[in-house]
Design a protein around this motif. Sequence first.
Motif, PDB file in Angstrom:
ATOM      1  N   VAL A 247      16.947 -21.293  -0.666  1.00 32.17           N
ATOM      2  CA  VAL A 247      16.760 -20.991  -2.078  1.00 32.17           C
ATOM      3  C   VAL A 247      16.122 -19.611  -2.266  1.00 32.17           C
ATOM      4  CG1 VAL A 247      14.421 -21.931  -2.409  1.00 32.17           C
ATOM      5  CG2 VAL A 247      16.105 -22.092  -4.266  1.00 32.17           C
ATOM      6  N   LEU A 248      15.562 -19.055  -1.193  1.00 34.65           N
ATOM      7  CA  LEU A 248      14.925 -17.742  -1.259  1.00 34.65           C
ATOM      8  C   LEU A 248      15.867 -16.615  -0.840  1.00 34.65           C
ATOM      9  CD1 LEU A 248      11.487 -18.716   0.302  1.00 34.65           C
ATOM     10  CD2 LEU A 248      12.035 -18.430  -2.117  1.00 34.65           C
ATOM     11  N   LEU A 249      17.163 -16.923  -0.755  1.00 34.82           N
ATOM     12  CA  LEU A 249      18.146 -15.925  -0.310  1.00 34.82           C
ATOM     13  C   LEU A 249      19.148 -15.541  -1.393  1.00 34.82           C
ATOM     14  CD1 LEU A 249      18.862 -17.303   3.290  1.00 34.82           C
ATOM     15  CD2 LEU A 249      17.221 -15.540   2.608  1.00 34.82           C
ATOM     16  N   ASP A 250      19.797 -16.495  -1.993  1.00 36.37           N
ATOM     17  CA  ASP A 250      20.850 -16.203  -2.965  1.00 36.37           C
ATOM     18  C   ASP A 250      20.253 -15.672  -4.268  1.00 36.37           C
ATOM     19  OD1 ASP A 250      22.726 -17.054  -1.153  1.00 36.37           O
ATOM     20  OD2 ASP A 250      22.782 -19.105  -1.937  1.00 36.37           O
ATOM     21  N   GLY A 251      20.730 -14.502  -4.695  1.00 35.85           N
ATOM     22  CA  GLY A 251      20.234 -13.925  -5.929  1.00 35.85           C
ATOM     23  C   GLY A 251      18.822 -13.392  -5.823  1.00 35.85           C
ATOM     24  N   VAL A 252      18.385 -13.134  -4.587  1.00 40.28           N
ATOM     25  CA  VAL A 252      17.019 -12.672  -4.330  1.00 40.28           C
ATOM     26  C   VAL A 252      17.075 -11.330  -3.614  1.00 40.28           C
ATOM     27  CG1 VAL A 252      14.902 -13.116  -3.033  1.00 40.28           C
ATOM     28  CG2 VAL A 252      16.020 -14.982  -4.294  1.00 40.28           C
ATOM     29  N   VAL A 253      16.283 -10.371  -4.084  1.00 39.80           N
ATOM     30  CA  VAL A 253      16.177  -9.080  -3.412  1.00 39.80           C
ATOM     31  C   VAL A 253      15.113  -9.127  -2.328  1.00 39.80           C
ATOM     32  CG1 VAL A 253      15.660  -6.619  -3.703  1.00 39.80           C
ATOM     33  CG2 VAL A 253      16.887  -7.860  -5.499  1.00 39.80           C
ATOM     34  N   ARG A 254      13.959  -9.726  -2.648  1.00 41.33           N
ATOM     35  CA  ARG A 254      12.831  -9.696  -1.729  1.00 41.33           C
ATOM     36  C   ARG A 254      11.935 -10.906  -1.929  1.00 41.33           C
ATOM     37  NH1 ARG A 254      11.412  -7.880   3.126  1.00 41.33           N
ATOM     38  NH2 ARG A 254       9.752  -6.307   3.177  1.00 41.33           N
ATOM     39  N   THR A 255      11.466 -11.488  -0.822  1.00 43.13           N
ATOM     40  CA  THR A 255      10.445 -12.534  -0.838  1.00 43.13           C
ATOM     41  C   THR A 255       9.363 -12.140   0.148  1.00 43.13           C
ATOM     42  OG1 THR A 255      12.091 -14.262  -1.285  1.00 43.13           O
ATOM     43  CG2 THR A 255       9.956 -14.980  -0.472  1.00 43.13           C
ATOM     44  N   ARG A 256       8.116 -12.285  -0.239  1.00 43.52           N
ATOM     45  CA  ARG A 256       6.981 -12.032   0.645  1.00 43.52           C
ATOM     46  C   ARG A 256       5.909 -13.061   0.335  1.00 43.52           C
ATOM     47  NH1 ARG A 256       3.973  -7.998  -0.409  1.00 43.52           N
ATOM     48  NH2 ARG A 256       3.465  -7.223   1.661  1.00 43.52           N
ATOM     49  N   GLY A 257       5.252 -13.576   1.384  1.00 44.39           N
ATOM     50  CA  GLY A 257       4.157 -14.480   1.072  1.00 44.39           C
ATOM     51  C   GLY A 257       3.577 -15.210   2.249  1.00 44.39           C
ATOM     52  N   ARG A 258       2.452 -15.871   1.966  1.00 46.80           N
ATOM     53  CA  ARG A 258       1.743 -16.685   2.952  1.00 46.80           C
ATOM     54  C   ARG A 258       2.111 -18.145   2.753  1.00 46.80           C
ATOM     55  NH1 ARG A 258      -1.661 -12.744   1.113  1.00 46.80           N
ATOM     56  NH2 ARG A 258      -2.296 -14.024  -0.670  1.00 46.80           N
ATOM     57  N   VAL A 259       2.308 -18.836   3.872  1.00 48.39           N
ATOM     58  CA  VAL A 259       2.779 -20.217   3.840  1.00 48.39           C
ATOM     59  C   VAL A 259       1.850 -21.086   4.684  1.00 48.39           C
ATOM     60  CG1 VAL A 259       4.660 -21.747   4.565  1.00 48.39           C
ATOM     61  CG2 VAL A 259       5.187 -19.587   3.422  1.00 48.39           C
ATOM     62  N   TRP A 260       1.567 -22.285   4.178  1.00 50.54           N
ATOM     63  CA  TRP A 260       0.773 -23.274   4.930  1.00 50.54           C
ATOM     64  C   TRP A 260       1.648 -24.491   5.177  1.00 50.54           C
ATOM     65  CZ3 TRP A 260      -3.416 -26.830   2.390  1.00 50.54           C
ATOM     66  CH2 TRP A 260      -3.934 -27.694   3.368  1.00 50.54           C
ATOM     67  N   LEU A 261       1.892 -24.770   6.452  1.00 57.59           N
ATOM     68  CA  LEU A 261       2.617 -25.971   6.848  1.00 57.59           C
ATOM     69  C   LEU A 261       1.618 -27.070   7.225  1.00 57.59           C
ATOM     70  CD1 LEU A 261       5.509 -24.643   9.132  1.00 57.59           C
ATOM     71  CD2 LEU A 261       5.555 -25.098   6.676  1.00 57.59           C
ATOM     72  N   ALA A 262       1.897 -28.302   6.808  1.00 54.19           N
ATOM     73  CA  ALA A 262       1.002 -29.419   7.123  1.00 54.19           C
ATOM     74  C   ALA A 262       0.820 -29.596   8.626  1.00 54.19           C
ATOM     75  CB  ALA A 262       1.552 -30.703   6.506  1.00 54.19           C
TER      76      ALA A 262
END
Length: 369
Positions: A247-262
Amino acid sequence: MSVPIVLVGGLAATAAERIADELADAGTAVVHHDLCRVTEGVVRRRLRHRGEDSWTVLELGHGCVSCTLREDLLPLVEQLSGRADVSRIVLHLDPRVEPEPICWALDRSRVQAVVTAVDHETWLDDATGDEAMYERGLGGSADDERTVAQVAVGQAEFADVLVLTGPAGRLDAVFRRLAPTALRVPLGGTEWLSGLPANARRGRPDSAHGPLLRGQPPLDREDGFELLLFSERRPFHPERFHACIDVLLDGVVRTRGRVWLASRPDVALWLESAGGGLQVGHAGPWLAAIDDWDGIDDDRRAMAALNWDPYYGDRGQEIVVLTDGADHAEITATLRGALVTDAELAAGLSTWDSYRDPFLFPDREDELR
């Protein structure tokens, strides 16, 4: 006084060369490494200074951009810096090179400006596509897996000056959100070099735990481009998050961020996408997971204190998405659906440790993008 360094690059190679030419005054040394044959271990280096123009063929033990940087570029910069007749160094970068790792290796206090040449007709297609660099004949090493989009976006995002080959059109809207502190100027002339704003990046990289929005980018929609901020305190379920990252690829120019996995309560992950390419890597420990904060910079301490949660500490999700047509409601709903549920949250760490974590297996193509 240290000799200032200007980096000039971009996928618009002809325009970048013209910019380097225009910067080549009497006291300026212009260095260019032609990396067309770098994967064969062969690099051609051009040095121009005071009317002299020399080419040197370098044979490297291992053909890659990092070897060129380590074995030739850095020693050459130090050599030129010690010469009385050199007042400035211009590093004219090969189009396959991103400026950020070069600035990491240099003394960043010496970086006067990072300049990226932008082809006004092709940049947006490059930045939103999924073509691999090697498919375009621009691989930086034998195992270079970068996409053209990742390079195009990285070059523009890190720039102090974006030099456009023609009318900006929609690019003005995207660059005001992608690189809000960068000057946007037409090709021709170098007057902009003396007019950089006080908050220009000048080779300074962003911290993985710093603010995700640099400068003051507009948050409203303009010409189809819009910034989405996703912020949540509870962790992602690793399998559901892995299943939804498209969902962060199609129609997206750029994504940046911090992620916490359980499944990883102690480690922050850094997520970055551009066009059809996405990467997930380590961003170091959460402060909540360590007892000794010696060596932690003041800005990160202050940011953590402002957002500290009695239960989560500084853990959480902070993701910024620059979209070009993607549905914000769909992205938000999809990401929220990947968070742990109330029941999963109540089950706690002992249960989270048993979750299958697809990000743990980089050798499995079906388990790690």
